[in-house]
Design an enzyme around this catalytic site. Structure first.
Site, PDB file in Angstrom:
ATOM      1  N   CYS A  69       0.791  -1.237   0.000  1.00 32.26           N
ATOM      2  CA  CYS A  69       0.000   0.000   0.000  1.00 32.26           C
ATOM      3  C   CYS A  69       0.822   1.285   0.000  1.00 32.26           C
ATOM      4  O   CYS A  69       0.717   2.084  -0.925  1.00 32.26           O
ATOM      5  CB  CYS A  69      -0.932  -0.011   1.192  1.00 32.26           C
ATOM      6  SG  CYS A  69      -1.995  -1.458   1.196  1.00 32.26           S
TER       7      CYS A  69
HETATM    8  C1  UGA Z   1      -1.089   0.871   5.481  1.00 34.44           C
HETATM    9  C2  UGA Z   1      -1.851   1.886   6.352  1.00 34.44           C
HETATM   10  O1  UGA Z   1      -1.226   1.956   7.631  1.00 34.44           O
HETATM   11  C3  UGA Z   1      -3.316   1.467   6.515  1.00 34.44           C
HETATM   12  O2  UGA Z   1      -4.027   2.469   7.250  1.00 34.44           O
HETATM   13  C4  UGA Z   1      -3.943   1.328   5.118  1.00 34.44           C
HETATM   14  O3  UGA Z   1      -5.301   0.904   5.203  1.00 34.44           O
HETATM   15  C5  UGA Z   1      -3.161   0.287   4.337  1.00 34.44           C
HETATM   16  O4  UGA Z   1      -1.786   0.713   4.235  1.00 34.44           O
HETATM   17  C6  UGA Z   1      -3.790   0.177   2.973  1.00 34.44           C
HETATM   18  O5  UGA Z   1      -3.727   1.150   2.220  1.00 34.44           O
HETATM   19  O6  UGA Z   1      -4.441  -0.822   2.688  1.00 34.44           O
HETATM   20  P1  UGA Z   1      -0.023  -1.528   5.930  1.00 34.44           P
HETATM   21  O7  UGA Z   1       0.497  -1.450   4.535  1.00 34.44           O
HETATM   22  O8  UGA Z   1      -0.676  -2.774   6.384  1.00 34.44           O
HETATM   23  O9  UGA Z   1      -1.085  -0.355   6.197  1.00 34.44           O
HETATM   24  O10 UGA Z   1       1.230  -1.288   6.885  1.00 34.44           O
HETATM   25  P2  UGA Z   1       1.729  -0.182   7.909  1.00 34.44           P
HETATM   26  O11 UGA Z   1       1.441  -0.604   9.282  1.00 34.44           O
HETATM   27  O12 UGA Z   1       1.244   1.159   7.484  1.00 34.44           O
HETATM   28  O13 UGA Z   1       3.312  -0.266   7.676  1.00 34.44           O
HETATM   29  C7  UGA Z   1       3.872   0.046   6.423  1.00 34.44           C
HETATM   30  C8  UGA Z   1       5.374  -0.005   6.459  1.00 34.44           C
HETATM   31  O14 UGA Z   1       5.892   1.061   7.217  1.00 34.44           O
HETATM   32  C9  UGA Z   1       5.978  -1.286   7.040  1.00 34.44           C
HETATM   33  O15 UGA Z   1       7.043  -1.697   6.209  1.00 34.44           O
HETATM   34  C10 UGA Z   1       6.496  -0.862   8.390  1.00 34.44           C
HETATM   35  O16 UGA Z   1       7.594  -1.608   8.827  1.00 34.44           O
HETATM   36  C11 UGA Z   1       6.897   0.572   8.102  1.00 34.44           C
HETATM   37  N1  UGA Z   1       6.908   1.408   9.316  1.00 34.44           N
HETATM   38  C12 UGA Z   1       5.772   1.642  10.008  1.00 34.44           C
HETATM   39  C13 UGA Z   1       8.105   1.975   9.723  1.00 34.44           C
HETATM   40  O17 UGA Z   1       9.169   1.786   9.092  1.00 34.44           O
HETATM   41  N2  UGA Z   1       8.100   2.757  10.842  1.00 34.44           N
HETATM   42  C14 UGA Z   1       6.978   3.013  11.546  1.00 34.44           C
HETATM   43  O18 UGA Z   1       7.054   3.748  12.559  1.00 34.44           O
HETATM   44  C15 UGA Z   1       5.785   2.432  11.126  1.00 34.44           C
END
Ligand code: UGA
Length: 435
Positions: free
Chosen positions: A245
């Protein structure tokens, strides 16, 4: 509830109460709703549309080469729904939950459904755009505890109908916002782009910290996160964001801005920081091992985050490619995502456990903060690895503690390379004596 998918295997699996994807809590929920008859799945859209009042469209919207959004599956679903509605009497609401660029619901979906059904908005048809904010790994929890429900309505009746559906679905009052469809479509992209921006921001601060003796990104992020205008979430530095996403939606919003004549620079910079962040992890390994040729590298974690087997756009996929090209020997371990990586890289080595992954390697890189990795003790790294270079891209280990051993180089992203002060003193004494 009737589920539709063109993939017969998926439909079969769901009807047999088996989740086709890895998602915590989904298997139990699915088994329950299929068993009690609240859900069944079919491959024909017609059956589902005729037997229901509302159709939620949640097909994939992958990236085009240009970075834009591929709406092929949305168009195909709209056509199928339109054809099915020709056979149905009474009012029907079509709800787009797929991530689509502003204008899609009104300018693409609505005309296609109207053309193929021979019906018009208001009279027999309603349309809403209803973005979802579920996170992989916690999707089941997120369905039942939304922070917000956004209803982008094509007309008032459509919005009223969808609001009534959600009131009945949740037994408590939930925050709900009613807007027009284009605004709802943009809300989804803006939400993901902002999250991505926060991550690239904290990664930039992490890179600055690495050049300031004793500065640590964890404390910086914690302190600024206490400011209510900033907030504590999405402030963890790491190897960059991945998944199906954030990277895709960021590209899509940048491409959309360009298409409508706005030369934006921020979103491009956010993507660039993210690309470079992953490259930094590779460079750290190269610098510490001097050469990567014939070096044994262990990757702990392949999924883009814990709690999922998703590896699309994950840092692990790029790192494997770069290490392979550099002539390194790669061994990997992930509790959930190994089979997805095997499809792309069948030739690398897959370990049976996290600790076995460390056997005889020169460098271990922690990429995903799975709980089980937190339990690996320093002694385990020491006894199993051939050369002791640990790159902790998620900061789950105490690198000061690990670096107490003279032969252990433990690098936590976002702080200067750890030097144990007592070791420094003894080194200084030795130097003095030699003089
Ligand atoms: C993301 C959004 O958070 C959701 O709200 C949205 O519905 C979804 O995309 C979508 O569009 O369907 P998701 O892809 O499941 O959700 O994952 P996230 O929790 O957002 O994490 C994304 C990435 O960011 C991961 O690789 C994670 O490791 C990284 N991340 C996250 C960081 O590097 N640091 C952080 O502090 C948080």
């Amino acid at each position: 509830m009737i589920g539709v998918d063109v993939d017969e295997n998926k439909v079969e699996m769901v009807n047999q109460r088996k989740s086709p994807i890895f998602e915590p809590g989904l298997q139990d929920l699915l088994a329950k709703v299929v068993r009690d008859g609240s859900l069944r799945c079919v491959t024909q859209t017609e059956k589902a549309v005729i037997g229901s009042d509302i159709t939620f469209v949640s097909v994939g919207t992958p990236s085009l080469r240009s970075g834009g959004t591929d709406l092929r599956f949305v168009r195909a679903a709209a056509k199928d729904i339109g054809r099915a509605l020709r056979e149905k009497s009474g009012y029907h609401l079509v709800v787009i939950t797929s991530t689509v660029t502003p204008g899609t619901t009104e300018s693409i979906v609505q005309p296609i459904v109207e053309e193929h059904s021979g019906k018009r908005l208001c009279e027999h048809l309603g349309f809403c755009m209803n973005p979802e904010f579920l996170r992989e790994g916690t999707a089941v929890h997120d369905v039942f505890h939304p922070h917000l429900v956004v209803i982008g309505e094509c007309d008032r009746r459509s919005g009223d109908q969808l609001e009534r559906f959600y009131q009945a679905f949740f037994d408590k009052k939930i925050p709900l916002m009613r807007v027009n469809p284009k605004t709802a479509e943009l809300i989804k992209y803006a939400n993901n782009a902002f999250l991505a921006t926060k991550i690239s921001f904290v990664n930039t601060i992490a890179n600055i910290c690495e050049r300031i003796p004793d500065a640590d990104v964890i404390s910086v992020a914690k302190a600024i996160g206490i400011d209510p205008r900033i907030g504590p979430h999405f402030m963890n530095a790491g190897a960059g964001f991945g998944g199906s996403c954030l990277p895709k939606d960021l590209r899509a919003l940048a491409a959309f801005a360009k298409r409508i004549g706005y030369r934006e620079t921020l979103l491009k910079a956010v993507s660039e920081v993210n690309e470079n962040q992953c490259r930094r992890v590779y460079e750290l390994a190269r610098r510490n091992l001097r050469t990567l040729k014939d070096k044994r590298i262990a990757l702990l974690g392949l999924a883009f985050k814990p709690g999922t087997d998703e590896t699309r756009d994950a840092p692990s996929i790029k790192l494997i490619r770069w290490f392979k090209n550099a002539g390194s020997k790669i061994r990997v371990y992930d509790p959930a995502a190994m089979k997805n990586v095997m499809r792309i890289y069948p030739e690398i080595s897959y370990a049976a456990s996290a600790t076995k992954c460390l056997d005889g390697v020169d460098c271990a890189i922690l990429l995903t903060e799975w709980e089980e990795f937190r339990k690996i003790k320093p002694e385990e790294f020491l006894s199993r690895m051939r050369t002791h270079v640990l790159i902790d891209a998620r900061r789950i280990y105490d690198s000061v503690q690990y670096s107490k051993n003279m032969h252990f180089v433990a690098i936590g992203l976002g702080r200067t390379k750890t030097r144990d002060k007592s070791r420094e003193c003894s080194r200084r004494k030795i130097t003095t004596r030699v003089k």
